[in-house]
Design a protein around this motif. Structure first.
Motif, PDB file in Angstrom:
ATOM      1  N   PRO A 198      48.455  36.650  38.332  1.00 29.78           N
ATOM      2  CA  PRO A 198      48.600  36.981  39.748  1.00 29.78           C
ATOM      3  C   PRO A 198      49.856  36.350  40.339  1.00 29.78           C
ATOM      4  O   PRO A 198      50.210  35.223  40.029  1.00 29.78           O
ATOM      5  N   THR A 199      50.532  37.118  41.193  1.00 30.53           N
ATOM      6  CA  THR A 199      51.780  36.625  41.771  1.00 30.53           C
ATOM      7  C   THR A 199      51.698  36.371  43.263  1.00 30.53           C
ATOM      8  O   THR A 199      52.613  35.790  43.826  1.00 30.53           O
ATOM      9  N   ASN A 200      50.640  36.828  43.903  1.00 29.40           N
ATOM     10  CA  ASN A 200      50.514  36.566  45.328  1.00 29.40           C
ATOM     11  C   ASN A 200      49.054  36.279  45.678  1.00 29.40           C
ATOM     12  O   ASN A 200      48.164  36.405  44.843  1.00 29.40           O
ATOM     13  N   LYS A 236      46.837  37.813  47.511  1.00 31.03           N
ATOM     14  CA  LYS A 236      45.898  38.930  47.405  1.00 31.03           C
ATOM     15  C   LYS A 236      45.453  39.130  45.958  1.00 31.03           C
ATOM     16  O   LYS A 236      44.266  39.327  45.690  1.00 31.03           O
ATOM     17  N   GLU A 237      46.386  39.067  45.031  1.00 26.44           N
ATOM     18  CA  GLU A 237      46.037  39.235  43.620  1.00 26.44           C
ATOM     19  C   GLU A 237      45.152  38.097  43.124  1.00 26.44           C
ATOM     20  O   GLU A 237      44.216  38.315  42.358  1.00 26.44           O
ATOM     21  N   ILE A 238      45.454  36.884  43.558  1.00 31.22           N
ATOM     22  CA  ILE A 238      44.639  35.734  43.159  1.00 31.22           C
ATOM     23  C   ILE A 238      43.226  35.885  43.701  1.00 31.22           C
ATOM     24  O   ILE A 238      42.249  35.664  42.987  1.00 31.22           O
ATOM     25  N   CYS A 295      41.639  38.634  44.478  1.00 31.29           N
ATOM     26  CA  CYS A 295      40.954  39.707  43.751  1.00 31.29           C
ATOM     27  C   CYS A 295      40.437  39.195  42.411  1.00 31.29           C
ATOM     28  O   CYS A 295      39.318  39.496  42.014  1.00 31.29           O
ATOM     29  N   SER A 296      41.263  38.420  41.737  1.00 29.99           N
ATOM     30  CA  SER A 296      40.852  37.851  40.455  1.00 29.99           C
ATOM     31  C   SER A 296      39.648  36.935  40.624  1.00 29.99           C
ATOM     32  O   SER A 296      38.693  36.983  39.838  1.00 29.99           O
ATOM     33  N   ASP A 355      36.502  38.901  41.317  1.00 27.61           N
ATOM     34  CA  ASP A 355      36.020  39.509  40.078  1.00 27.61           C
ATOM     35  C   ASP A 355      35.223  38.502  39.254  1.00 27.61           C
ATOM     36  O   ASP A 355      34.178  38.821  38.696  1.00 27.61           O
ATOM     37  N   LEU A 397      49.034  47.281  33.604  1.00 24.88           N
ATOM     38  CA  LEU A 397      49.073  47.299  35.068  1.00 24.88           C
ATOM     39  C   LEU A 397      50.463  47.029  35.607  1.00 24.88           C
ATOM     40  O   LEU A 397      50.858  47.575  36.621  1.00 24.88           O
ATOM     41  N   THR A 398      51.228  46.172  34.937  1.00 24.87           N
ATOM     42  CA  THR A 398      52.572  45.829  35.401  1.00 24.87           C
ATOM     43  C   THR A 398      53.589  46.155  34.324  1.00 24.87           C
ATOM     44  O   THR A 398      53.270  46.245  33.148  1.00 24.87           O
TER      45      THR A 398
END
Length: 58
Positions: free
Chosen positions: A2-4, A6-8, A10-11, A14, A55-56
């Motif tokens: 994760p880079t931001n 929001k991504e963190i 979400c992880s 989950d 994904l990336t």
């Protein structure tokens, strides 16, 4: 990775969901059900990790 924020988040959500599912199975069905659920979760995680295309673009 994760880079931001929001991504963190979400992880982390989950992972919390995963813990909730395993705990529910443990309370409901005992050890065999937990092991079965862990197999299912592991397969789902592996599908996400090794999906094609990724994904990336790294």
């Amino acid at each position: 990775m994760p880079t931001n924020e929001k991504e963190i988040n979400c992880s982390l959500f989950d992972k919390l969901e995963l813990v909730e599912r395993i705990r529910r199975e443990a309370n409901r069905g005992g050890l065999d059900a937990v092991l079965e659920q862990l197999d299912i979760e592991e397969a789902a995680i592996n599908r996400k990790l090794y999906q094609k295309p990724p994904l990336t673009n790294a």
